[in-house]
Design a protein around this motif. Sequence first.
Motif, mmCIF file in Angstrom:
data_model
loop_
_atom_site.group_PDB
_atom_site.id
_atom_site.type_symbol
_atom_site.label_atom_id
_atom_site.label_comp_id
_atom_site.label_asym_id
_atom_site.label_seq_id
_atom_site.Cartn_x
_atom_site.Cartn_y
_atom_site.Cartn_z
ATOM 1 N N LEU A 387 -28.336 28.496 135.144
ATOM 2 C CA LEU A 387 -27.506 29.415 135.922
ATOM 3 C C LEU A 387 -26.102 29.571 135.355
ATOM 4 O O LEU A 387 -25.675 30.665 134.970
ATOM 5 N N GLY A 388 -25.343 28.484 135.310
ATOM 6 C CA GLY A 388 -23.951 28.575 134.873
ATOM 7 C C GLY A 388 -23.818 28.984 133.426
ATOM 8 O O GLY A 388 -22.946 29.782 133.067
ATOM 9 N N GLY A 389 -24.683 28.443 132.571
ATOM 10 C CA GLY A 389 -24.587 28.759 131.147
ATOM 11 C C GLY A 389 -24.848 30.219 130.851
ATOM 12 O O GLY A 389 -24.161 30.823 130.020
ATOM 13 N N THR A 390 -25.829 30.815 131.525
ATOM 14 C CA THR A 390 -26.114 32.232 131.315
ATOM 15 C C THR A 390 -24.876 33.076 131.579
ATOM 16 O O THR A 390 -24.508 33.954 130.789
ATOM 17 N N GLN A 391 -24.197 32.809 132.681
ATOM 18 C CA GLN A 391 -23.063 33.637 133.069
ATOM 19 C C GLN A 391 -21.808 33.307 132.269
ATOM 20 O O GLN A 391 -21.074 34.203 131.847
ATOM 21 N N ALA A 392 -21.547 32.009 132.060
ATOM 22 C CA ALA A 392 -20.342 31.621 131.333
ATOM 23 C C ALA A 392 -20.378 32.119 129.896
ATOM 24 O O ALA A 392 -19.384 32.638 129.370
ATOM 25 N N LEU A 393 -21.524 31.978 129.231
ATOM 26 C CA LEU A 393 -21.626 32.414 127.833
ATOM 27 C C LEU A 393 -21.619 33.937 127.743
ATOM 28 O O LEU A 393 -21.092 34.496 126.773
ATOM 29 N N SER A 394 -22.173 34.616 128.740
ATOM 30 C CA SER A 394 -22.109 36.080 128.751
ATOM 31 C C SER A 394 -20.667 36.548 128.893
ATOM 32 O O SER A 394 -20.242 37.503 128.238
#
Length: 477
Positions: A387-394
Amino acid sequence: MPVPAPPAALDDSPSARRREQRGWYFYDWANSAFYTTIISVFLGPYLIPVAKTASCAQDFPGMASDRCVADFDKLVAANPGLGYVDVLGADIRPVAYFGLITTVAVLLQIVFLPIVGALADHTGRKKELLGGFAYVGALAAMALFFVEGDRYLLGGVLFIVANLAYGSSVVVYDSFLPQISSPQERDDVSSRGWAIGYLGGGLLLALNLVLYLQHESLGLTESMAVRICMMSAGLWWATFTIIPLLRLRNRPVPAHETTALRSVGGSFRQLGRTLADLRRFPLTLLFLVAYLVYNDGVQTVIGNSAAFASEALKLEQEVQIIAILMVQFVAFFGALALGRLARNFGTKRTVLASLVVWTAIVVAALFVAEGQALQFFLMAFVIAIVLGGTQALSRSLFSQVIPKGREAEYFSLLQISDKGSAFIGSLTVTIALQLTNSYRIAIVSMVIFFVIGFVLLALTNLPKAIRAAGNEVPDRI
């Protein structure tokens, strides 16, 4: 008229940037309480019975309210044509009401957020705008305490105001990222902010879990406990917003109109230039479209997870809260872990891999058995990892492909689909529920968003997009 002196240059040393970064992280800590406590856990499952209460009073006036709400689905099945609430003259099923107000909130964001971004870049008064929107949203969140009985319309209006202010504040917040971090720092700073947000939201949710589970021993009704929990999210948001407002600094901008009305007019003109400029940055536009598509899926799944658990799986709210609480703390480590994977394998590859996992998650929703808390916990655990990685890296990727000095404008376009349930996804869920009354079908329909988003992101040449925007290409992207 005398010409104003140019503003003094800001200290942009590594130590000064780190000080701002530490303050910047705390706005994720502050606003995540609204997202976790209100959107992800309490509001959907609370507001649907409130709407059902209103429908019961209208369609089954001789029946006790509590009994009517408990037997609502059976009553509606036995009485076709009943079981709706009125929303501006339209008949809406109570189960679809939360999806409807989410759709309205995002439609307003589509109109309003680009103007907010243009105004922030045009005036340079980002701190003031961040604080103003944060406190409007926090006050609306605190006012959810007054939603009880059959006040579903009040709940809908307050949620729309809070969600719109939340999105507006995050536009301004995100636009600080390229100003307080170098291209090489961007992934780490973005991931840390998202991870700290999960800790903040998780800590308040843990406290609310204690209150909710112990409400009887504290002399509180379940409804009162939920309302206190929602109010606490607004109070948390308002309190911790003070830290970024003390640490972040406005950047100088070119001379602009001095009156508020002229500034707004100038912001509209600047917004027009931004939209026109997108034609000059076709790869930035392609990435934006890819993100809007797959993030629609992410936000719709998360925004409807509590309602899915209660309506499709018939799980108690205690189970839902424990699952969401677990997601918050596991997502802290997940965001940091995906940030490390991005350093080793590239940011784009890491995001693409996360979309494969998201696809598997929504397909698995078909097979989670009713009443099986363990299966729901397993699905929530996998969600937490990506969850967090998808959004933070985007967010980090997007900050690399936009031109300097136009950060808030471009982030406003990103925020239309960021952190709150997005328009197309939430509308898809609302239509599916209206037609089928099945949350399983509604959640599985999100597969198409992840598949299309994957394809569009895979087709985006990110190094070329970064160079076209006039930015430095990081060592690994």
